[in-house]
Each structure stands twice: as C-alpha cells, then as structure tokens.
Design a protein around this motif. Structure first.
Motif, PDB file in Angstrom:
ATOM      1  N   LYS A  96       0.543  -1.984  -9.307  1.00 15.24           N
ATOM      2  CA  LYS A  96       0.937  -2.061  -7.891  1.00 15.24           C
ATOM      3  C   LYS A  96       0.287  -3.025  -7.477  1.00 15.24           C
ATOM      4  CE  LYS A  96      -0.507   1.342  -4.565  1.00 15.24           C
ATOM      5  NZ  LYS A  96      -2.018   1.410  -5.134  1.00 15.24           N
ATOM      6  N   PRO A  97       0.807  -3.884  -6.628  1.00 14.19           N
ATOM      7  CA  PRO A  97       0.360  -5.461  -6.153  1.00 14.19           C
ATOM      8  C   PRO A  97      -1.011  -4.605  -5.164  1.00 14.19           C
ATOM      9  CG  PRO A  97       2.681  -5.344  -5.616  1.00 14.19           C
ATOM     10  CD  PRO A  97       2.239  -3.927  -6.253  1.00 14.19           C
ATOM     11  N   GLY A  98      -2.004  -5.676  -5.088  1.00 14.70           N
ATOM     12  CA  GLY A  98      -3.333  -5.357  -4.257  1.00 14.70           C
ATOM     13  C   GLY A  98      -3.998  -4.283  -4.653  1.00 14.70           C
ATOM     14  N   HIS A 143      13.738  -6.677   7.781  1.00 19.31           N
ATOM     15  CA  HIS A 143      12.761  -5.567   8.221  1.00 19.31           C
ATOM     16  C   HIS A 143      11.433  -5.643   7.613  1.00 19.31           C
ATOM     17  CE1 HIS A 143      11.662  -1.299   8.071  1.00 19.31           C
ATOM     18  NE2 HIS A 143      11.351  -1.505   6.834  1.00 19.31           N
ATOM     19  N   LEU A 144      11.159  -5.885   6.539  1.00 21.24           N
ATOM     20  CA  LEU A 144       9.889  -6.179   5.836  1.00 21.24           C
ATOM     21  C   LEU A 144       8.960  -7.109   6.559  1.00 21.24           C
ATOM     22  CD1 LEU A 144      10.695  -5.556   1.720  1.00 21.24           C
ATOM     23  CD2 LEU A 144       9.285  -3.974   3.450  1.00 21.24           C
ATOM     24  N   GLN A 145       9.828  -8.125   6.832  1.00 21.88           N
ATOM     25  CA  GLN A 145       8.915  -8.999   7.573  1.00 21.88           C
ATOM     26  C   GLN A 145       8.268  -8.793   8.874  1.00 21.88           C
ATOM     27  OE1 GLN A 145      11.643 -12.252   7.313  1.00 21.88           O
ATOM     28  NE2 GLN A 145      10.943 -13.280   5.565  1.00 21.88           N
ATOM     29  N   PRO A 169      -1.963  -3.868  10.436  1.00 19.85           N
ATOM     30  CA  PRO A 169      -3.258  -4.392  11.011  1.00 19.85           C
ATOM     31  C   PRO A 169      -3.785  -5.712  10.007  1.00 19.85           C
ATOM     32  CG  PRO A 169      -3.362  -1.893  10.515  1.00 19.85           C
ATOM     33  CD  PRO A 169      -2.097  -2.433  10.212  1.00 19.85           C
ATOM     34  N   ALA A 170      -4.259  -6.453  10.702  1.00 20.40           N
ATOM     35  CA  ALA A 170      -4.495  -7.768   9.987  1.00 20.40           C
ATOM     36  C   ALA A 170      -5.303  -7.561   8.630  1.00 20.40           C
ATOM     37  CB  ALA A 170      -5.186  -8.780  11.009  1.00 20.40           C
ATOM     38  N   ASP A 171      -6.148  -6.791   8.437  1.00 17.11           N
ATOM     39  CA  ASP A 171      -7.067  -6.580   7.361  1.00 17.11           C
ATOM     40  C   ASP A 171      -6.701  -5.417   6.457  1.00 17.11           C
ATOM     41  OD1 ASP A 171      -7.691  -4.822   9.217  1.00 17.11           O
ATOM     42  OD2 ASP A 171     -10.011  -4.826   9.066  1.00 17.11           O
ATOM     43  N   LYS A 197      -4.358  -4.284   1.293  1.00 12.80           N
ATOM     44  CA  LYS A 197      -3.628  -3.468   0.136  1.00 12.80           C
ATOM     45  C   LYS A 197      -2.213  -3.288   0.514  1.00 12.80           C
ATOM     46  CE  LYS A 197      -6.099  -0.453  -2.173  1.00 12.80           C
ATOM     47  NZ  LYS A 197      -6.760  -1.069  -3.475  1.00 12.80           N
ATOM     48  N   SER A 198      -2.030  -2.922   1.746  1.00  9.15           N
ATOM     49  CA  SER A 198      -0.534  -2.499   2.330  1.00  9.15           C
ATOM     50  C   SER A 198       0.280  -4.024   2.202  1.00  9.15           C
ATOM     51  CB  SER A 198      -0.551  -1.705   3.586  1.00  9.15           C
ATOM     52  OG  SER A 198      -1.239  -0.756   3.536  1.00  9.15           O
ATOM     53  N   ARG A 199      -0.497  -4.751   2.684  1.00 10.86           N
ATOM     54  CA  ARG A 199       0.174  -6.233   2.735  1.00 10.86           C
ATOM     55  C   ARG A 199       0.873  -6.690   1.598  1.00 10.86           C
ATOM     56  NH1 ARG A 199       0.370  -9.473   6.970  1.00 10.86           N
ATOM     57  NH2 ARG A 199      -0.942  -7.920   8.067  1.00 10.86           N
ATOM     58  N   ALA A 200      -0.161  -6.637   0.387  1.00 16.38           N
ATOM     59  CA  ALA A 200       0.165  -7.025  -0.929  1.00 16.38           C
ATOM     60  C   ALA A 200       1.392  -6.556  -1.391  1.00 16.38           C
ATOM     61  CB  ALA A 200      -1.003  -6.763  -1.844  1.00 16.38           C
TER      62      ALA A 200
END
Ligand SMILES: [Fe+2]
Ligand SMILES: [Fe+2]
Length: 208
Positions: A28-30, A145-147, A154-156, A159-162
């Motif tokens: 899983k990324p992140g 949609h993902l973009q 939230p900026a920090d 984990k979700s961002r990755a």
C-alpha cells in the motif's frame, strides 16, 4: 451468447468485491509513512473521501467484469487484465485506509456494483472500439476526480495522499492503454451523462 461459466465466475467475483476483503500484490503506498495527527472533523472527512474512492473502485471492478462478460473480441482482453488487477489493489488500499481512519465502507456498494456491472455489460456489447473508448473516458474522469480529492485532503495527511497519487498515476496509464488498444473518442453527450451518473455515486457515498 453469454457463456454460463463466465457468468458464474463474474457473479462470484461480484460477491467477493462487495463482501470480502480485497488483496494487493503491491505494498500500500505510504505504508511506511507515519500517521499524521488529524482532528475528529478531519478524520471523518478523510474517511468519507476514502469511502467514495473505495466505492469508485467497486464500480471499476463491476465495469471490468461487465465488459469481460459481453466483449465479443478477446484481442484487448490481455491489456484489460493488468488494469483490472491494479483496480483490485486500489480496492484493497482504500479499504485498508478506511479501516485505519475508523470509517466504514458504503452500505450501497451492492447497488453501485450492480449499476456499474450493467453499464459495463452494455459497453462490452458495443465492440472493442467503444468498449475501450468508454473505459478510457471513465479513467480520465476518475483522474480528474482524484485530483479534486487530493486538493480536499488535509495538507499533512501524507498516508491518504500517497494512495490517491498512486491511484491517479495508475488510472492515467489505464486510459492511455485503452486508447492505444483502439479506444474511440466518445460523443460529448455521453461523456456528460457519465459525469452526471458518477456524481450521484460520489455525492451519496460521501455520506452513506
Ligand atoms: Fe482504480
Ligand atoms: Fe483504472
């Protein structure tokens, strides 16, 4: 004619998609990143976003299954298989992230699956050019949609961002691959209808 064995395999896969945990070959990324500190509002918001993305991946599974069931030409099927495998990984990653955030999957997943399966089956009947064209357009809309979701995180929340960034890369590649295998450009009216129908899912799955 629809092959009964393929129908049974498809039905079995549908039940697994909706009710059983998905498996991923890639990590899983992140996963190695440390969890950021989110307040309660942020945690719920991100869990809802990930629920939407998980339901999107349930739809992706259903579209691929529906298309595979009715596609007349098998030439493009190999290319679709790798993409379908990656969609299963997306399903696993989003499901895992929802659990980490203490959220829940959409209770309407059986409905999203059934609707997308029917749409995929119709696309498959139209032949490879439109089947792949539909797939490419779906993937392009998912990228957009993902973009949007990447901007809403939230900026920090790294984990979700990755996860979303890797999914975005994969979906863009699926679109390119579908076009490279002969996907046609859909009429604008069809693209708009696709955007409208996915909006129903994304806005509902945020809450349910
Ligand atoms: Fe995906
Ligand atoms: Fe995809």
């Amino acid at each position: 004619m629809i092959d009964i064995d393929r129908f049974i395999i498809g039905f079995d896969k549908g039940l697994r998609t909706v009710f059983a945990p998905a498996q991923s070959l890639r990590a899983k990324p992140g996963d190695v990143l440390s969890e950021s500190i989110l307040n309660e509002t942020q945690r719920r918001h991100v869990a809802s976003l990930m629920r939407v993305n998980h339901s999107g991946e349930v739809c992706a599974q259903a579209l691929y299954q529906g298309q595979a069931l009715t596609a007349r030409d098998s030439a493009a099927r190999d290319a679709l298989e790798k993409a379908a495998q990656e969609e299963t990984e997306h399903l696993a990653w989003t499901e895992s992230r929802i659990a980490e955030l203490g959220g829940a999957k959409s209770v309407l997943n059986p409905l999203w699956y059934a609707g997308s399966f029917a749409i995929g089956a119709v696309a498959g009947l139209l032949g490879d050019k439109w089947n792949l064209g539909f797939l490419a357009e779906t993937e392009r809309q998912v990228v957009a949609h993902l973009q949007g979701h990447l901007e809403k995180l939230p900026a920090d929340d790294v984990k979700s961002r990755a996860i979303l960034e890797q999914m975005c890369n994969d979906e863009a590649r699926h679109a390119t691959s579908a076009l490279a295998h002969g996907g046609g450009e859909l009429p604008e009216v069809v693209k708009s209808a696709m955007r409208a129908s996915s909006k129903v899912m994304t806005e509902t799955a945020y809450w349910l």
